[in-house]
Design a protein around this motif. Structure first.
Motif, PDB file in Angstrom:
ATOM      1  N   ARG A  68       0.811  -1.206   0.000  1.00  0.00           N
ATOM      2  CA  ARG A  68       0.000   0.000   0.000  1.00  0.00           C
ATOM      3  C   ARG A  68       0.853   1.269   0.000  1.00  0.00           C
ATOM      4  N   VAL A  69       1.753   1.378   0.922  1.00  0.00           N
ATOM      5  CA  VAL A  69       2.522   2.620   1.060  1.00  0.00           C
ATOM      6  C   VAL A  69       3.564   2.750  -0.050  1.00  0.00           C
ATOM      7  N   VAL A  70       4.410   1.743  -0.202  1.00  0.00           N
ATOM      8  CA  VAL A  70       5.471   1.819  -1.213  1.00  0.00           C
ATOM      9  C   VAL A  70       4.874   1.817  -2.614  1.00  0.00           C
ATOM     10  N   GLY A  71       3.897   0.923  -2.853  1.00  0.00           N
ATOM     11  CA  GLY A  71       3.275   0.850  -4.170  1.00  0.00           C
ATOM     12  C   GLY A  71       2.587   2.150  -4.552  1.00  0.00           C
ATOM     13  N   THR A  72       1.853   2.742  -3.619  1.00  0.00           N
ATOM     14  CA  THR A  72       1.148   4.001  -3.899  1.00  0.00           C
ATOM     15  C   THR A  72       2.129   5.128  -4.156  1.00  0.00           C
ATOM     16  N   ARG A  73       3.214   5.193  -3.375  1.00  0.00           N
ATOM     17  CA  ARG A  73       4.196   6.251  -3.587  1.00  0.00           C
ATOM     18  C   ARG A  73       4.832   6.136  -4.971  1.00  0.00           C
ATOM     19  N   ARG A  74       5.170   4.928  -5.374  1.00  0.00           N
ATOM     20  CA  ARG A  74       5.772   4.739  -6.702  1.00  0.00           C
ATOM     21  C   ARG A  74       4.819   5.171  -7.806  1.00  0.00           C
TER      22      ARG A  74
END
Length: 300
Positions: A68-74
């Motif tokens: 959620r966090v890393v994927g969304t930021r990318r």
């Protein structure tokens, strides 16, 4: 519209893509782990994320957070770099943002709670900031428990309830904020279409219920008794931290911004939502598709 969708094979994503295609929109489905768009699009809907069901081991919690966090930021950084940016980025979020809040009425202006899910959701929404800074309209849809017989929490509950073995969880006094799959899809369509909608938006029915009310209503709809409770201690032994934060936590959440922007709920009451969902499990998003086509402004 040309719309890029991640998580298109999930419960909400598959229903959303079907609804968009019924409205003659072009849907580009992301492959797993894809954060770069193959071409310019009008809108992006980000629904991908590690399922949260199951015992939360250290590895499972890392997967929940990173997806959620890393994927969304990318993805947000990728959108910000595009020369032809999409006009709107709709990103899934969750009412887990509020933590365990008892009987406190919760709106989009309520502060975050405490706990693993609350921290994940807070960082998940913050991961969208590169898109916000790039001038893209960003909508964070905080979903409650999505009702469908095809997947999610309700689908896992149905076998026991159909056998007459269902019952309240813990005290039964904890609030469960729910939304039908029809309205989950309808809220996304509304967010895509309504330029006044941005930031956090609660996607829940205007009528949250306690676990006891949910249990009794489901029993009435199925015409089955609900006399076998699941004590909190047993739930925690079976599911650990997940039971504490999902089954036993209380969140009385209201969709203030969604209704305030003109959204009309297909299902406001739990009984009708369950009856419609269970009577036509294969197409429980159709009513939202028909009522909320993405074609013309419907916001105030």
């Amino acid at each position: 519209m040309k719309i890029f969708v991640t998580g298109s094979h999930g419960l909400i994503g598959s229903a959303l893509c079907a609804a968009l295609e019924r409205d003659q929109h072009l849907v580009l489905r992301a492959v797993r782990g894809q954060y770069e768009l193959p071409e310019a699009v009008d809108a992006v809907v980000h629904l991908a994320g590690e399922p949260i069901a199951g015992r939360w081991t250290r590895r499972k919690k890392a997967a929940i957070r990173d997806s959620r966090v890393v994927g969304t930021r990318r993805l947000a950084e990728s959108l910000a770099r595009m020369s032809a940016k999409p006009s709107v980025f709709v990103c899934a979020s969750a009412v887990g943002f509020y933590g365990d809040r008892g009987t406190e009425p919760l709106t989009e202006d309520s502060p975050p709670g405490r706990g693993f899910l609350a921290e994940v959701v807070k960082d998940w929404e913050a991961a969208c900031l590169p898109a916000v800074d790039a001038g893209i309209r960003v909508v964070n849809l905080r979903f409650g428990v999505v009702l469908s017989a095809r997947g999610g929490a309700l689908a896992k509950m149905l076998p026991l309830f159909r056998l007459g073995l269902g019952g309240v969880v813990g005290s039964g006094r904890q609030f469960w904020s729910w939304v039908s799959l029809a309205d989950a899809v309808g809220a996304i369509l509304h967010a895509l279409d309504c330029v006044l909608v941005s930031g956090p938006v609660n996607v829940v029915s205007p009528n949250p219920v306690t676990n006891r009310q949910f249990t009794k209503t489901l029993g009435r709809v199925l015409r089955r008794p609900t006399i076998f409770p699941l004590p909190a201690v047993i739930a925690r032994l079976m599911l650990g931290e997940m039971a504490t934060e999902l089954l036993l936590a209380s969140q009385q959440v209201f969709p203030v911004r969604l209704e305030g922007s003109g959204y009309r709920f297909v299902h406001r009451e739990l009984g009708s939502a369950l009856r419609d969902t269970l009577s036509d499990a294969g197409s429980d998003y159709v009513s939202a598709t028909n009522q909320h086509p993405v074609s013309s402004p419907r916001c105030f």
